[in-house]
Design an enzyme around this catalytic site. Structure first.
Site, PDB file in Angstrom:
ATOM      1  N   HIS A 108     -67.899  -5.244 -26.932  1.00  0.00           N
ATOM      2  CA  HIS A 108     -69.244  -5.759 -26.663  1.00  0.00           C
ATOM      3  C   HIS A 108     -69.833  -5.209 -25.367  1.00  0.00           C
ATOM      4  O   HIS A 108     -71.041  -5.303 -25.149  1.00  0.00           O
ATOM      5  CB  HIS A 108     -69.253  -7.295 -26.668  1.00  0.00           C
ATOM      6  CG  HIS A 108     -68.656  -7.951 -25.470  1.00  0.00           C
ATOM      7  ND1 HIS A 108     -67.379  -8.446 -25.441  1.00  0.00           N
ATOM      8  CD2 HIS A 108     -69.181  -8.220 -24.250  1.00  0.00           C
ATOM      9  CE1 HIS A 108     -67.140  -8.983 -24.271  1.00  0.00           C
ATOM     10  NE2 HIS A 108     -68.218  -8.867 -23.520  1.00  0.00           N
ATOM     11  N   ASP A 138     -62.706  -6.879 -30.619  1.00  0.00           N
ATOM     12  CA  ASP A 138     -63.470  -6.668 -29.391  1.00  0.00           C
ATOM     13  C   ASP A 138     -62.771  -5.721 -28.419  1.00  0.00           C
ATOM     14  O   ASP A 138     -62.772  -5.931 -27.213  1.00  0.00           O
ATOM     15  CB  ASP A 138     -63.771  -8.005 -28.694  1.00  0.00           C
ATOM     16  CG  ASP A 138     -64.953  -7.896 -27.738  1.00  0.00           C
ATOM     17  OD1 ASP A 138     -65.730  -6.934 -27.878  1.00  0.00           O
ATOM     18  OD2 ASP A 138     -65.088  -8.748 -26.844  1.00  0.00           O
ATOM     19  N   SER A 212     -66.079  -8.680 -18.215  1.00  0.00           N
ATOM     20  CA  SER A 212     -65.589  -8.318 -19.545  1.00  0.00           C
ATOM     21  C   SER A 212     -64.967  -6.928 -19.543  1.00  0.00           C
ATOM     22  O   SER A 212     -65.562  -5.970 -19.065  1.00  0.00           O
ATOM     23  CB  SER A 212     -66.736  -8.347 -20.556  1.00  0.00           C
ATOM     24  OG  SER A 212     -67.177  -9.650 -20.799  1.00  0.00           O
TER      25      SER A 212
END
Length: 451
Positions: A108, A138, A212
């Site tokens: 993402h 992911d 992230s």
């Protein structure tokens, strides 16, 4: 960028921590009352150069939902149903191969990016290219070309225990590299997105946007996970964060490097997690694990001898607490690989099976080979044989033209009900002329005509 963001832990190591519990390299000659104070600084000096800041630029296409009855008034519907908006994003990444310049991050973080730039700790800024990604877990792999990179050592995440210390490294809000510490709060977490393959490490964390794809490491500076998600109002920190285990990352990255994509292995069972009620109803000795409700015909599980009513309790010698955890572990293992499953049978006896995982039915069947009007749609099998779910649909593709949308379920062809992609292909190959696809979209059922 996903609303679920990333992990950074925020429990401070204090002077009450026994010095013997830290590695020798973590001690500095700082003293308090004649005793050395513990510090993570020496370890971090070696590890932090392997964690990078990732910035991306791209264009996001936003679809406008214009009712069919009004499209005539808006001219060319394809021009008026899509609007391009530029975007920028920030995230983190971890160098896993210094010689080849491979960097792991979250999918993402780089999804839809036209430009990917990596900033190293020493200030160098490098353009990166995407090698491959897997949306369902992911994970993404990118590459830079330069010298003098520092890579991180990867640990065996299966050896983690609840209570182990963990250190998170990333770049929140683009401020620059930030380090926080905490513990492993839980293992085998899942349920954030039931469509994805999840087997998360949970840690208490100071969570902020931009982390992230960063590193979760142990006190030896070894990678134990890739930070990926949080639970909190408006992305705020409530001390619950998640990381993808390093062993899962290794399995997925090796497939991306070999095939350019993840070729996920399939066991071929459906079921649910064992709880007290199920254990009582089925008179099971096991109170945790994955209860097998159904075994798919000709699946890897059926060929190995697994039966409906079995409870799968271990994967490769590691306990699984739930069906979701079982799905996550199996989902990171490639097609054609052997996996050892420990099963509690209906008679209460435990048995171990060696299972060779098969390919997903959608892995080797292109939509265009099923029917030309399905070209441009990503098709996947629904769980429990409930039809074929439509994933992304390419703009301007034949699939979009006939009216397919992301999330649609193809439940039948003409009067025949279909369970999976293989059946959809078989029915359409036998029909000459016009076919009617039965579509379920939310609470609506309708038909799409194809020829």
């Amino acid at each position: 960028m996903k609303k679920i963001s990333i992990i950074c832990s925020s429990i401070l190591l204090t002077t009450t921590l026994a010095i013997s519990s830290l590695p020798a390299q973590a001690n500095l000659p700082l003293q308090l009352n004649g005793q050395q104070m513990p510090s993570l600084a020496p370890m971090l000096e070696n590890v932090t150069p392997a964690v990078v800041l990732i910035s991306v630029k791209g264009t996001h296409v936003e679809k406008q939902n214009i009712p069919d009855a009004f499209k005539f008034f808006f001219g060319n519907p394809r021009q008026n149903q899509a609007r391009e908006r530029p975007f920028r994003g920030l995230g983190s990444g971890v160098i896993i191969d210094a010689d080849k310049g491979y960097i792991v991050t979250n999918n993402h973080v780089i999804r839809e990016a036209d430009e990917i730039q990596v900033t190293l700790k020493d200030g160098r800024q490098l353009d990166a290219k995407k090698i491959g990604a897997d949306e369902s877990s992911d994970i993404a792999l990118i590459q830079v070309e330069t010298k003098n990179l520092v890579e991180i050592n990867v640990s065996d995440s299966d050896k983690l225990r609840v209570g182990d210390f963990a250190v998170a490294i990333g770049s929140p809000f683009g401020l620059g590299q930030t380090v926080t510490s905490g513990i492993v709060s839980a293992l085998g977490r899942s349920g954030l997105n039931n469509e994805n393959y999840e087997d998360f490490i949970q840690t208490d964390a100071a969570i902020n946007s931009g982390n992230s794809g960063g590193a979760l490491v142990n006190l030896r500076g070894e990678l134990i996970g890739i930070n990926t998600a949080i639970i909190g109002p408006n992305g705020g920190n409530v001390g619950i964060g998640f990381a993808i285990p390093s062993n899962m990352v290794k399995n997925l990255v090796s497939q991306i490097l070999e095939f350019g994509e993840v070729r996920r292995g399939v066991l071929g069972v459906s079921g649910y997690s064992v709880n007290g009620e199920i254990a009582k109803a089925m008179e099971l000795d096991a109170n945790q694990g994955g209860f097998v409700e159904r075994v798919e015909p000709d699946s890897a599980a059926e060929e190995a001898g697994i039966e409906a009513g079995d409870v799968i309790t271990q994967v490769n010698g590691k306990h699984v607490k739930s069906f979701s955890e079982l799905r996550g572990k199996i989902g990171s293992i490639g097609a054609g690989k052997d996996v050892e499953l420990t099963v509690v049978k209906a008679n209460g006896k435990s048995k171990t099976y060696t299972v060779t995982l098969k390919k997903t039915q959608s892995a080797n069947i292109e939509p265009a080979s099923i029917h030309s009007m399905l070209e441009g749609a990503k098709l996947n099998n629904q769980s429990k044989g409930l039809g074929v779910i439509v994933g992304d649909v390419e703009e301007g593709s034949p699939a979009e033209v006939i009216g397919l949308r992301k999330g649609d379920i193809i439940a039948g062809v003409n009067k025949a009900r279909i369970k999976n992609i293989a059946e959809l292909r078989d029915y359409l190959s036998e029909i000459k002329g016009i076919s009617l696809l039965k579509i379920i979209r939310g609470n609506t059922i309708f038909y799409i005509r194809i020829r």
